[in-house]
Scaffold this motif. Sequence first.
Motif, PDB file in Angstrom:
ATOM      1  N   THR A 150       0.825  -1.298   0.012  1.00  0.00           N
ATOM      2  CA  THR A 150       0.010  -0.249  -0.148  1.00  0.00           C
ATOM      3  C   THR A 150       0.710   1.307  -0.100  1.00  0.00           C
ATOM      4  O   THR A 150       1.681   1.391   0.780  1.00  0.00           O
ATOM      5  N   THR A 151       0.705   2.063  -0.862  1.00  0.00           N
ATOM      6  CA  THR A 151       1.163   3.540  -0.936  1.00  0.00           C
ATOM      7  C   THR A 151       0.104   4.436  -0.899  1.00  0.00           C
ATOM      8  O   THR A 151      -0.996   4.340  -1.553  1.00  0.00           O
ATOM      9  N   HIS A 153      -0.979   8.679   0.098  1.00  0.00           N
ATOM     10  CA  HIS A 153      -0.479   9.891   0.542  1.00  0.00           C
ATOM     11  C   HIS A 153      -1.498  10.963   0.678  1.00  0.00           C
ATOM     12  O   HIS A 153      -2.147  11.658  -0.428  1.00  0.00           O
ATOM     13  N   TYR A 157      -2.333  10.616   6.785  1.00  0.00           N
ATOM     14  CA  TYR A 157      -1.691   9.627   6.675  1.00  0.00           C
ATOM     15  C   TYR A 157      -0.673   9.426   5.425  1.00  0.00           C
ATOM     16  O   TYR A 157      -1.313   9.636   4.427  1.00  0.00           O
ATOM     17  N   ARG A 158       0.251   8.925   5.729  1.00  0.00           N
ATOM     18  CA  ARG A 158       1.217   8.604   4.516  1.00  0.00           C
ATOM     19  C   ARG A 158       1.727   7.203   4.568  1.00  0.00           C
ATOM     20  O   ARG A 158       2.782   7.127   5.592  1.00  0.00           O
ATOM     21  N   LEU A 159       1.811   6.538   3.696  1.00  0.00           N
ATOM     22  CA  LEU A 159       2.370   5.251   3.559  1.00  0.00           C
ATOM     23  C   LEU A 159       3.005   5.106   2.288  1.00  0.00           C
ATOM     24  O   LEU A 159       2.500   5.675   1.246  1.00  0.00           O
ATOM     25  N   THR A 160       4.168   4.368   2.275  1.00  0.00           N
ATOM     26  CA  THR A 160       5.072   4.124   1.030  1.00  0.00           C
ATOM     27  C   THR A 160       5.516   2.833   1.327  1.00  0.00           C
ATOM     28  O   THR A 160       6.092   2.117   2.049  1.00  0.00           O
ATOM     29  N   ASP A 161       4.755   1.956   0.076  1.00  0.00           N
ATOM     30  CA  ASP A 161       5.138   0.726  -0.096  1.00  0.00           C
ATOM     31  C   ASP A 161       5.231  -0.064   1.318  1.00  0.00           C
ATOM     32  O   ASP A 161       5.911  -0.920   1.420  1.00  0.00           O
ATOM     33  N   ALA A 162       4.010   0.017   1.900  1.00  0.00           N
ATOM     34  CA  ALA A 162       3.708  -0.293   3.187  1.00  0.00           C
ATOM     35  C   ALA A 162       3.045  -1.893   3.057  1.00  0.00           C
ATOM     36  O   ALA A 162       2.244  -2.101   2.155  1.00  0.00           O
TER      37      ALA A 162
END
Length: 297
Positions: A150-151, A153, A157-162
């Motif tokens: 999950t990415t 933005h 909440y901000r998630l990068t390649d999670a």
Amino acid sequence: MVAGMRLSIWPGAAQPYCDILDVAAHAAGTGWDGVWIADHFMANTPVEVRPDLPVLEAGSLVAALGAAVPRVRVGTLVYGNTYRHPAVVANMAATVDHITGGRFVLGVGAGWQVNEHVQYGIDLPPVTRLLDRFVEALQVLHGLLRTPVTTFHGEHYRLTDATCDPKPVQQPLPILIGAKGEKRMLKVVAEYADEWNAWGLPELIAHKSRVLDGHCATVGRDPAAVRRTAQALVVVDGPVPTDLPAPVYGGSPSAIAATVEAYRELGLDELIIPDGLLGKGAEKLKALDTIRAIVKD
């Protein structure tokens, strides 16, 4: 038997764990379908008043009950979004689903109880921002629990390649949203929920359910895809209080049966019974047996 309607118990977390476990185990052993736990850290009192009821934490309780109690679904009713980052909640939910062998329901809500936020220094933003944040959290939960990576933005909440691994046993793990606001929150339910929950007697739940149906039509979703759950306090034998902030029904087995039939007629998928007015110890377990007989037999 009331066809198609689950029956679940909601033991209050402001009681000793041994009592909660007794209620949950009794329900599991006598044909009930689920056990729900609320997510609060203290009683709902004015911020200047110290709560006088110790309250156990929801995440720990659902994990413990999931390990100790067989067969029934176990769920949160509901995790307050302001208390935990949704990525943390996703990992907690996946873990409890593994503990239960695929019996967990992730119930979530926007968050609301003022004294908890004040005492713990947790931000409780104005309603519009609170709901914006909740919608982002739902997108994070869907991503982490249902997709490999999950990415995201967003503003909150901000998630990068999670990742969130292992994924839940259930695919998809059901997400329940607690909501009553007709203009926006029930539309959020239509967009993101597998199940919906609200406090209310049958007439109110029927009205809210019709509103939810309308939102489902607006977003292009089959209303039948969102299962409906509800609760109100129950008195098994005795006078029904008229001065409580929560809805109440019952007073006798026949009165309980009439209300249960009204819930059934509106198409409720799950009737949840809070244990707050059912007494203590053996008296409470006897009340559970009475309610089960009314609903299931």
